[in-house]
Design a protein around this motif. Structure first.
Motif, PDB file in Angstrom:
ATOM      1  N   TYR A 188      -5.570 -32.161 -14.580  1.00 36.71           N
ATOM      2  CA  TYR A 188      -4.533 -31.704 -15.496  1.00 36.71           C
ATOM      3  C   TYR A 188      -4.655 -32.476 -16.806  1.00 36.71           C
ATOM      4  N   GLY A 189      -4.662 -31.733 -17.920  1.00 33.69           N
ATOM      5  CA  GLY A 189      -4.765 -32.366 -19.231  1.00 33.69           C
ATOM      6  C   GLY A 189      -6.182 -32.700 -19.631  1.00 33.69           C
ATOM      7  N   ALA A 190      -7.165 -32.333 -18.783  1.00 31.83           N
ATOM      8  CA  ALA A 190      -8.559 -32.678 -19.079  1.00 31.83           C
ATOM      9  C   ALA A 190      -9.369 -31.484 -19.559  1.00 31.83           C
ATOM     10  N   MET A 191      -8.760 -30.307 -19.611  1.00 32.93           N
ATOM     11  CA  MET A 191      -9.499 -29.109 -20.022  1.00 32.93           C
ATOM     12  C   MET A 191      -9.866 -29.191 -21.501  1.00 32.93           C
ATOM     13  N   PRO A 192     -11.133 -28.970 -21.866  1.00 29.89           N
ATOM     14  CA  PRO A 192     -11.495 -28.963 -23.283  1.00 29.89           C
ATOM     15  C   PRO A 192     -10.807 -27.795 -23.996  1.00 29.89           C
ATOM     16  N   SER A 193     -10.135 -28.087 -25.095  1.00 35.73           N
ATOM     17  CA  SER A 193      -9.376 -27.066 -25.808  1.00 35.73           C
ATOM     18  C   SER A 193      -9.225 -27.470 -27.266  1.00 35.73           C
ATOM     19  N   ASN A 194      -8.645 -26.562 -28.055  1.00 40.12           N
ATOM     20  CA  ASN A 194      -8.326 -26.876 -29.453  1.00 40.12           C
ATOM     21  C   ASN A 194      -6.816 -26.861 -29.678  1.00 40.12           C
ATOM     22  N   PHE A 195      -6.039 -27.047 -28.591  1.00 42.25           N
ATOM     23  CA  PHE A 195      -4.582 -26.969 -28.685  1.00 42.25           C
ATOM     24  C   PHE A 195      -4.014 -27.936 -29.723  1.00 42.25           C
ATOM     25  N   GLY A 196      -4.629 -29.116 -29.821  1.00 39.98           N
ATOM     26  CA  GLY A 196      -4.111 -30.137 -30.733  1.00 39.98           C
ATOM     27  C   GLY A 196      -4.131 -29.724 -32.195  1.00 39.98           C
ATOM     28  N   VAL A 197      -5.065 -28.842 -32.578  1.00 39.25           N
ATOM     29  CA  VAL A 197      -5.173 -28.444 -33.984  1.00 39.25           C
ATOM     30  C   VAL A 197      -4.647 -27.032 -34.235  1.00 39.25           C
ATOM     31  N   THR A 198      -4.469 -26.232 -33.180  1.00 40.59           N
ATOM     32  CA  THR A 198      -4.025 -24.847 -33.383  1.00 40.59           C
ATOM     33  C   THR A 198      -2.557 -24.620 -33.038  1.00 40.59           C
ATOM     34  N   ILE A 199      -1.954 -25.494 -32.254  1.00 42.24           N
ATOM     35  CA  ILE A 199      -0.527 -25.370 -31.927  1.00 42.24           C
ATOM     36  C   ILE A 199       0.236 -26.358 -32.804  1.00 42.24           C
ATOM     37  N   SER A 325      -0.184 -16.483 -28.697  1.00 41.83           N
ATOM     38  CA  SER A 325      -0.858 -16.359 -27.400  1.00 41.83           C
ATOM     39  C   SER A 325      -1.926 -17.438 -27.228  1.00 41.83           C
ATOM     40  N   ILE A 326      -2.215 -17.736 -25.968  1.00 37.53           N
ATOM     41  CA  ILE A 326      -3.220 -18.734 -25.601  1.00 37.53           C
ATOM     42  C   ILE A 326      -4.318 -18.035 -24.798  1.00 37.53           C
ATOM     43  N   GLY A 327      -5.559 -18.442 -25.019  1.00 38.54           N
ATOM     44  CA  GLY A 327      -6.683 -17.854 -24.297  1.00 38.54           C
ATOM     45  C   GLY A 327      -7.425 -18.890 -23.468  1.00 38.54           C
ATOM     46  N   ILE A 328      -7.821 -18.496 -22.270  1.00 36.03           N
ATOM     47  CA  ILE A 328      -8.581 -19.381 -21.386  1.00 36.03           C
ATOM     48  C   ILE A 328      -9.846 -18.661 -20.930  1.00 36.03           C
ATOM     49  N   ASP A 345     -13.512 -25.101 -34.304  1.00 38.60           N
ATOM     50  CA  ASP A 345     -13.554 -24.250 -35.501  1.00 38.60           C
ATOM     51  C   ASP A 345     -12.779 -22.948 -35.342  1.00 38.60           C
ATOM     52  N   TYR A 346     -12.221 -22.711 -34.170  1.00 39.14           N
ATOM     53  CA  TYR A 346     -11.474 -21.480 -33.952  1.00 39.14           C
ATOM     54  C   TYR A 346      -9.989 -21.692 -34.253  1.00 39.14           C
ATOM     55  N   ALA A 347      -9.363 -20.680 -34.862  1.00 43.51           N
ATOM     56  CA  ALA A 347      -7.995 -20.830 -35.363  1.00 43.51           C
ATOM     57  C   ALA A 347      -6.927 -20.479 -34.334  1.00 43.51           C
ATOM     58  N   LYS A 348      -7.314 -19.932 -33.194  1.00 44.76           N
ATOM     59  CA  LYS A 348      -6.361 -19.571 -32.150  1.00 44.76           C
ATOM     60  C   LYS A 348      -6.461 -20.570 -30.996  1.00 44.76           C
ATOM     61  N   PRO A 349      -5.334 -20.857 -30.323  1.00 44.58           N
ATOM     62  CA  PRO A 349      -5.368 -21.831 -29.219  1.00 44.58           C
ATOM     63  C   PRO A 349      -6.150 -21.315 -28.020  1.00 44.58           C
ATOM     64  N   MET A 350      -7.213 -22.036 -27.678  1.00 44.08           N
ATOM     65  CA  MET A 350      -8.092 -21.633 -26.587  1.00 44.08           C
ATOM     66  C   MET A 350      -8.555 -22.855 -25.801  1.00 44.08           C
ATOM     67  N   GLY A 351      -8.908 -22.603 -24.552  1.00 41.45           N
ATOM     68  CA  GLY A 351      -9.465 -23.655 -23.714  1.00 41.45           C
ATOM     69  C   GLY A 351     -10.498 -23.068 -22.772  1.00 41.45           C
TER      70      GLY A 351
END
Length: 379
Positions: A188-199, A325-328, A345-351
């Protein structure tokens, strides 16, 4: 007419009154339950300290705890929860937590905190991550959950994480035990994502990050049962079909507060049709969550596809009060460092998360598990 209006007005007042009193009762019951649990933890902690100081220092002989347990049952008929093993668990409860919960006040400027009747202080050690919130959570978790965590996990920081995960996700003890075996605290909390910069809201970003694991065990998908001999032959549609067939199990595996919206959910933009694999809504995050299934290794192109889905979902499907929306991407294998490198580099929250099937477990472990048909016969 006036009498009818008065009756309607009184009925509305009664509804408000009933709801108000009902809410007050439920809140009171909840608070009472928490206080009872904390009082029990305090009692067990104190008994554990007493047993520890007498049994470890050699004041009691061999078999003392068993004798004390038997005497207690005779003097208090019907007493439950004080067997020999329970008393030893209380001793362990004290011995494992006392170095963390107790410290001399002279070495800390922080005032003591009460958990029931347990007087504790916050340690300023770099080895522990104790906060007032953690202490609040500590007192809300049942003794049985605590014992499962103490038996299954030795790292104090992971123990705190399991306490928080248990309460947030309402895990029962059996599910907690399985999560500890699966080392969920590291996932938990270890998934690579861009949440920190897109949310934008940092609290929402942390929520999102802690909502997803970096790897999921889809052990309800049995390739032998669905007629696939070689695991390499399985494709996205097979995985999707099995997930839909076992949607309740998938949601329980995936996390809390998820509601299934649909699979191959159709939407259109500029006369182009799109069909994302799985679409959910998460109540905690207040947003749509789209999951794209991939049976091979992660490829950067998957993020581009997901970005398209998220843009259209936000423009065409998302309600005004909902968050973006969030994408996985849920794939078989992924290089975390590479994902972190390309996803920013992506503008939408994804992991990007990975999954394992039951066939991916080590052969020795699979051989130790009972046969499905034998279990069915037993049931």
């Amino acid at each position: 007419m006036a009498k009818e209006t008065l009756i309607q007005h009184n009925a509305a007042d009664y509804n408000v009154a009933v709801q108000t009193i009902k809410d007050a009762i439920l809140r009171s019951q909840y608070q009472a339950a928490k206080l009872v649990n904390r009082e029990m933890l305090s009692l067990y902690y104190g008994i554990g300290r007493y047993i520890s100081s007498n049994s470890r220092e050699g004041f009691w002989g061999t078999g003392a705890i068993r004798t004390i347990s038997e005497r207690l049952r005779k003097e208090l008929p019907g007493l439950k929860g004080f067997s020999e093993s329970s008393l030893k668990n209380m001793r362990m409860f004290y011995e494992e937590w006392s170095p963390v919960l107790e410290a001399s006040y002279s070495t800390s400027s922080i005032s003591p905190i009460m958990i029931g009747e347990i007087e504790t202080t916050l340690l300023l050690s770099s080895k522990s991550t104790i906060t007032i919130d953690n202490l609040e959570l500590f007192g809300n978790l049942s003794f049985t959950h605590h014992i499962r965590i103490l038996n299954g996990e030795k790292d104090v920081n992971k123990r705190w994480k399991y306490i928080r995960l248990c309460l947030e996700n309402k895990w029962d003890t059996r599910y907690l035990q399985q999560q500890i075996k699966d080392n969920a605290a590291d996932k938990y909390g270890a998934m690579p994502s861009n949440f920190g910069v897109t949310i934008k809201d940092s609290r929402d970003a942390i929520k999102a990050l802690n909502m997803f694991k970096d790897e999921y065990l889809l052990d309800f998908i049995n390739t032998e049962e669905i007629g696939i001999r070689d695991i390499q032959d399985i494709d996205e549609r097979v995985v999707e079909k099995e997930i839909i067939h076992n949607i309740k199990k998938f949601i329980m595996t995936f996390g809390r507060d998820f509601a299934f919206v649909g699979n191959q959910y159709h939407f259109e933009a500029f006369s182009e049709d799109f069909f994302p694999d799985l679409l959910f809504f998460n109540r905690e995050l207040n947003c749509l969550v789209v999951v794209e299934l991939k049976t091979g290794n992660f490829k950067p192109g998957y993020l581009g596809q997901l970005m398209t889905y998220l843009r259209i979902l936000d423009d065409k499907v998302k309600k005004p009060h909902e968050n973006p929306s969030i994408g996985i991407v849920l794939c078989k294998n992924a290089n975390k460092d590479f994902v972190e490198y390309v996803i920013q580099d992506y503008a939408k929250p994804m992991g990007v998360a990975t999954y394992r099937l039951s066939e991916d477990m080590p052969e020795k472990l699979r051989e130790a598990l009972p046969d499905v048909e034998e279990l069915k016969k037993l049931l």
